[in-house]
Structures are given as C-alpha cells and as structure tokens.
Design a protein around this motif. Structure first.
Motif, short mmCIF file in Angstrom:
data_model
loop_
_atom_site.label_atom_id
_atom_site.label_comp_id
_atom_site.label_asym_id
_atom_site.label_seq_id
_atom_site.Cartn_x
_atom_site.Cartn_y
_atom_site.Cartn_z
N GLY A 181 2.14 5.99 -1.38
CA GLY A 181 3.30 6.99 -0.48
C GLY A 181 3.44 6.70 1.11
N ALA A 182 4.36 7.12 1.63
CA ALA A 182 4.56 6.72 2.95
C ALA A 182 3.72 7.41 3.96
CB ALA A 182 5.89 6.89 3.34
N ASN A 183 3.20 8.44 3.38
CA ASN A 183 2.41 9.39 4.34
C ASN A 183 1.11 9.27 4.22
OD1 ASN A 183 4.57 10.64 5.47
ND2 ASN A 183 4.74 12.06 3.60
N VAL A 207 0.82 -0.96 -0.13
CA VAL A 207 -0.06 -0.06 -0.08
C VAL A 207 0.79 1.02 0.01
CG1 VAL A 207 -1.67 1.27 1.34
CG2 VAL A 207 -2.14 -1.07 1.06
N ARG A 208 1.86 1.18 0.59
CA ARG A 208 2.82 2.45 0.96
C ARG A 208 3.43 2.65 -0.51
NH1 ARG A 208 4.70 1.54 7.10
NH2 ARG A 208 3.17 2.69 8.00
#
Length: 368
Positions: free
Chosen positions: A151-153, A146-147
């Motif tokens: 994205g990480a955020n 998913v990240r």
C-alpha cells in the motif's frame, strides 16, 4: 692501453650500473593496497602514480573475515588495508598495525571531527587508522513493487518493515535479501527493541535473531553484495544493506532506464554507523609509500572524487565542497544532524559472544 681499456670499460659500464640502480629504486617505489571491491575511482590510482611515481598494486576482497585472516597470519604483503570498525579494533588489540606517523599525513587537517571522534570507539586517539568512507546500514526498496504489495502508506523507514512476518510474507514473491553479516545486522536492529546498538547482552542479541528467524522463510538469500544488482535489475524488491550499495543500485537502475525506482531509508528507530579505514600493517614493506598514499587520499578533491564514484560519504570535511550536490544533499548518504544523533557505533564482541552470535546466526540462515 690496458689501463685505458679498463677505464673505458668501466665508464662504458657506468650507465648500465646507474640504470640498474635507478631501476631498483623505481621498483622500490610501490604501494600494495588491499581494499573492498568496487570501492575507489580508478582514475585516482592512476593520478597518484603519475604524480608520485609510486606504482599501485591493488587487490580486493569482499568481507572483513578474509582480511582479518590474512593479517593475523602475518606477512600479508600489503602496505595499506581497509578494515571496518570492530575488525579494526580487534586487529589493533592483536598488535597488527603500525602507529601512523601523522607528520607524514599533513592532509589529516581536513578530517571531519564528527567522524574522527566516533572512530575513536575502535581506535582511541586515532592512533592507527584514518577514515576512508562511512555510512549506515538500512533498507533499500523497489518503491513500485513494495507499494503495490503493502500500500501507498506503508512505513518504509522502519525496521518493522523487515521484522513484521505479515509484511515480509507479502514481499516474498518479489524478493527479499539481507546482509550475510551479523556484526552489521544485529547491532543495527537492536535499537528497534529499545536496546543499545553496542549491547553485548546475549538476551538482547537473541531478541533480534529470534525475530529474524521468524521472517527467514520470506528471505530469498543472505548475501552482502548480490543485492546491488538484484535491486537495480528489479529481481528483488527489498534489501537490508549498506547505504552506498543501495545508492549504486539506484544509479544503475536509472542508467539502464528499466523503470525500477530505488530508494534508501535510514530506519527511524536508529541504526548502525560503520566505518572503513586506512591502516598500515606493522610488517608493511613500504611504510613511507603507504603514508604517502593515505595523505594523497586525504586531499579534499581526491576524497570527493572517490565519494562521487562510489556514492558513500567520506571522513574528509573539506571534501564536501567538491562532492556532487545530488550526493551531498541526499540524506541517505549525508544524514542531517537529527538523524546523526540516532546513529550508533558498535565495538567488537569478545570471543564467547562471537561464538554465541555465530551459532545464533547459523540458525537464522539455515533455519536449524
């Protein structure tokens, strides 16, 4: 001699008669259980029989509708069943259950007041049912997959993750599954739109089903159990499911050492709190054994053993000192007080609303 022979014959037959009587009595010591699949520590059943002499006949099912159909038809053959909240409520109204003789369940003293209090939404006065397990409906994710795509955020603890068509389109290739259970999914998502989880307004319900319809093209499958292995094996990257099921997927992934990291999130907007309960059908053939079984299951050590096995929270407050720390301290299983305030219960829909929901859900599932 004839008299003596008759007497000796009678005495000779006496052990057989006694054995037959004992056999009948032993045969009568049985309890027939109907519970969800993969939802109990098998050792608990063995230990119950060893201690009480009561044989357990244990059958399983995968959805409340199957249980409800059997109970409404009558003569199900079961002594203890495990309906979920709204189904419990409907079946109580239909006169299906025997009121509990609480004098025969002394271990009820260990019940968790927070849970028994909320359960009264379905069973006023806790007259017919005892909580077995409870949990939440939330979001399970393969963190890496998913990240990588979002994205990480990216906020993973929000229903926006599931309801945003753009986000879902990015996750389509790695696999998304949703519960095939409108009675769980719709009330869980209602708080995202500022509605109460127990709303019966058709417009509110339509808001949710319309939103799900818009993302259905990114959903691989609607199913209420397959997502466990799907997450564990890395075949899917997101599932809306039950807390304990996602925790089981996490455990299986860790045991297989396949590099898949699973996490469970209770959406910050709120979600549904569900309950699976022990209840005794009114036509149960073995009510005494049924009460004995429920009492045994309410022992703190036994309740903890089942929680340790299935990774669901139970309704026994005293059991928590026996629950594994990694389960008890996991906020996805045992939420903190602030999160508990964001959890809601939902009562059963009436017949007309149920028909409306069935039509709306069919549209979501089929796209028609």
């Amino acid at each position: 001699m004839v008299i003596r022979r008759r007497l000796l014959g009678g005495l000779a037959a006496l052990p057989l008669l006694l054995a037959a009587t004992v056999g009948v009595r032993a045969e009568e010591r049985v309890v027939n259980i109907y519970n969800w699949s993969d939802y109990i520590d098998p050792k608990v059943l063995d230990d119950f029989t060893k201690e009480t002499g009561i044989k357990v006949v244990y059958d399983t099912y995968d959805n409340n509708e199957i249980l409800e159909t059997k109970l409404l038809a009558g003569k199900s053959g079961y002594d203890v069943v495990v309906p979920s909240g709204p189904f419990l409520q409907r079946l109580i109204r239909a006169g299906i259950f025997l009121p509990l003789d609480k004098a025969k369940i002394p271990n009820l003293k260990h019940a968790w007041p927070e849970i028994t209090g909320r359960l009264q939404a379905y069973d006023p006065g806790n007259t017919y049912a005892v909580d077995y397990m409870w949990g939440t409906t939330g979001i399970g994710v393969n963190l890496g997959a998913v990240r990588e795509r979002l994205g990480a955020n990216a906020a993973l603890n929000s229903w926006s993750l599931v309801l945003n068509p753009s986000s879902m389109a990015k996750l389509k290739d790695c696999g998304v599954m949703l519960l095939d259970s409108p009675e769980d999914l719709i009330p869980s998502i209602l708080p995202f739109y500022g509605y109460k989880a127990d709303s019966k307004r058709w417009d509110d319900i339509t808001t949710v089903t319309d939103a799900l319809y818009k993302v259905r093209g990114s959903i691989r499958k609607f199913h209420s159990s397959e997502y466990i292995n799907g997450l564990a094996n890395g075949d899917i990257c997101l599932a809306v499911g039950y807390s304990g099921d996602v925790m089981q997927a996490k455990k299986r992934a860790e045991e297989s050492k396949n590099g898949v990291e699973i996490a469970y999130f209770i959406p910050k907007e709120g979600t549904l709190m569900w309950f699976d309960t022990f209840a005794i059908p009114k036509d149960a053939a073995h009510p005494a054994e049924a009460h004995a079984f429920i009492d045994y299951m309410m022992r703190p050590e036994v309740a903890a053993a089942n929680t340790n096995f299935v990774a669901y929270a139970n309704g026994n407050l005293a059991s928590q000192k026996f629950v594994k720390p990694e389960i008890l301290n996991n906020p996805g299983i045992y939420p903190d007080a602030a999160t508990m305030q964001r959890l809601s219960v939902n009562t059963a829909w009436n017949d007309s609303t149920q028909r409306f929901v069935t039509r709306a859900w069919t549209r979501v599932r089929t796209g028609r």
